[in-house]
Motif scaffolding. Structure first.
Motif, mmCIF file in Angstrom:
data_model
loop_
_atom_site.group_PDB
_atom_site.id
_atom_site.type_symbol
_atom_site.label_atom_id
_atom_site.label_comp_id
_atom_site.label_asym_id
_atom_site.label_seq_id
_atom_site.Cartn_x
_atom_site.Cartn_y
_atom_site.Cartn_z
ATOM 1 N N UNK A 1 0.917 -1.227 0.057
ATOM 2 C CA UNK A 1 -0.028 -0.104 -0.049
ATOM 3 C C UNK A 1 0.794 1.257 -0.224
ATOM 4 N N UNK A 2 1.915 1.357 0.856
ATOM 5 C CA UNK A 2 2.951 2.436 0.726
ATOM 6 C C UNK A 2 3.332 2.426 -0.544
ATOM 7 N N UNK A 3 3.991 1.540 -1.063
ATOM 8 C CA UNK A 3 4.435 1.666 -2.536
ATOM 9 C C UNK A 3 3.531 2.113 -3.370
ATOM 10 N N UNK A 4 2.105 1.800 -3.579
ATOM 11 C CA UNK A 4 1.183 2.393 -4.261
ATOM 12 C C UNK A 4 0.992 3.888 -4.001
ATOM 13 N N UNK B 1 1.554 9.434 -5.867
ATOM 14 C CA UNK B 1 2.407 10.668 -5.717
ATOM 15 C C UNK B 1 3.347 10.995 -7.072
ATOM 16 N N UNK B 2 4.104 10.221 -7.357
ATOM 17 C CA UNK B 2 4.938 10.061 -8.517
ATOM 18 C C UNK B 2 4.136 10.695 -9.739
ATOM 19 N N UNK B 3 2.931 9.832 -9.912
ATOM 20 C CA UNK B 3 2.004 10.285 -11.252
ATOM 21 C C UNK B 3 1.761 11.720 -11.371
ATOM 22 N N UNK C 1 12.086 14.987 -11.251
ATOM 23 C CA UNK C 1 11.677 14.724 -9.823
ATOM 24 C C UNK C 1 11.300 13.432 -9.677
ATOM 25 N N UNK C 2 10.602 13.195 -10.935
ATOM 26 C CA UNK C 2 9.851 11.502 -10.685
ATOM 27 C C UNK C 2 11.203 10.608 -10.881
ATOM 28 N N UNK D 1 11.005 4.221 -18.384
ATOM 29 C CA UNK D 1 10.640 5.717 -18.698
ATOM 30 C C UNK D 1 9.152 5.513 -18.903
ATOM 31 N N UNK D 2 8.460 4.284 -19.490
ATOM 32 C CA UNK D 2 6.956 4.277 -19.577
ATOM 33 C C UNK D 2 6.477 4.422 -18.193
ATOM 34 N N UNK D 3 7.008 3.617 -17.006
ATOM 35 C CA UNK D 3 6.605 3.650 -15.766
ATOM 36 C C UNK D 3 6.507 4.989 -15.252
ATOM 37 N N UNK D 4 7.489 5.749 -15.726
ATOM 38 C CA UNK D 4 7.590 7.415 -15.199
ATOM 39 C C UNK D 4 6.976 8.265 -15.939
ATOM 40 N N UNK D 5 6.302 7.705 -17.005
ATOM 41 C CA UNK D 5 5.493 8.494 -17.817
ATOM 42 C C UNK D 5 6.319 9.611 -18.550
ATOM 43 N N UNK D 6 7.340 9.004 -19.266
ATOM 44 C CA UNK D 6 8.201 9.965 -20.087
ATOM 45 C C UNK D 6 8.669 9.250 -21.324
#
Length: 178
Positions: free
Chosen positions: A123-126, A131-133, A140-141, A162-167
Motif C-alpha cells: 500500500x505504501x508503494x502504491x 504521488x509520482x504520477x 523529480x519523478x 521511462x514508460x513507468x515514469x510517464x516520459x
C-alpha cells in the motif's frame, strides 16, 4: 531480510511453496480479462504489470529477483482483470494459489502479522506511485524512484522505466546523463 523474503522462506520451509514456472521473454504470466489469484515470488528475471488504454500501455509495477508479484485486483477479488503480467526477461517464479496461501496463513497469527506487514508495504508503494504520477517534473519523478528503488535501474530496461515514469525514453536518457 525483507518481509517478502521471510514469507517466501517460511512457505518453502513448510513445503507448500514448490511449484515453479519458467517464463520466456515477452511471454505472459497473465493476460488481460482473465482471473489469476496466484502469488508469485520472482527467483530470477523480471516482469511488468500493465494494462492497455486504447493505444497506450500503462505500467503499474515491476517484479524482479526477491520480489512478490500478482495481479492485485484479481488476487483480492477473484474476478477478471484488465491487468497483464509479462516477462521482460526470461524469468523463473515459484508460486502458490490464493486458496492454499490463505489456508496456510490463517493457521498462525505470526504468519498473518507478516502478511499484514507485506500488505502495508504494498500500500505504501502504491501511495508513492500515486504521488509520482502527479509530479510534473520528469527530473523529480526520476529522482524519487531512484531514491526509493535504485535496484530498479539494474533489473529493468530503461524503456520500461521511462514508460513507468510517464516520459519518453529519450527524456530519461537525458536526465540520466545530466
Amino acid at each position: 531480510m525483507t518481509a517478502i523474503q521471510r514469507l517466501k522462506n517460511i512457505l518453502e520451509e513448510d513445503g507448500i511453496l514448490s511449484k515453479t514456472i519458467m517464463i520466456e521473454r515477452d511471454q505472459f504470466l497473465k493476460k488481460e480479462n482473465t482471473i489469476n489469484t496466484n502469488l508469485y515470488f520472482v527467483l530470477q528475471g523480471s516482469l511488468r504489470v500493465f494494462f492497455m488504454n486504447e493505444y497506450e500501455e500503462h505500467i503499474l509495477y515491476f517484479g524482479y529477483k526477491k520480489s512478490l508479484i500478482t495481479a492485485l485486483d484479481s488476487f483480492f477479488s477473484a474476478k477478471s482483470s484488465i491487468l497483464q503480467i509479462q516477462a521482460i526477461k526470461k524469468t523463473r517464479v515459484i508460486y502458490i494459489s490464493k486458496i492454499d496461501f490463505m489456508t496456510y496463513m490463517s493457521k498462525n497469527p505470526e504468519n498473518l502479522q507478516l502478511w499484514h506487514e507485506i500488505l502495508e508495504e504494498l500500500i505504501q508503494l502504491q501511495i508513492e506511485r500515486e504521488i509520482d504520477l502527479h509530479i510534473k517534473s520528469p527530473l523529480e519523478r526520476y529522482q524519487r524512484i531512484l531514491d526509493r528503488r535504485p535496484e530498479l535501474f539494474q533489473e529493468i530496461p530503461h524503456k520500461y522505466i521511462a514508460s513507468y515514469l510517464r516520459m519518453a525514453p529519450e527524456t530519461l536518457s537525458r536526465i540520466k546523463k545530466s
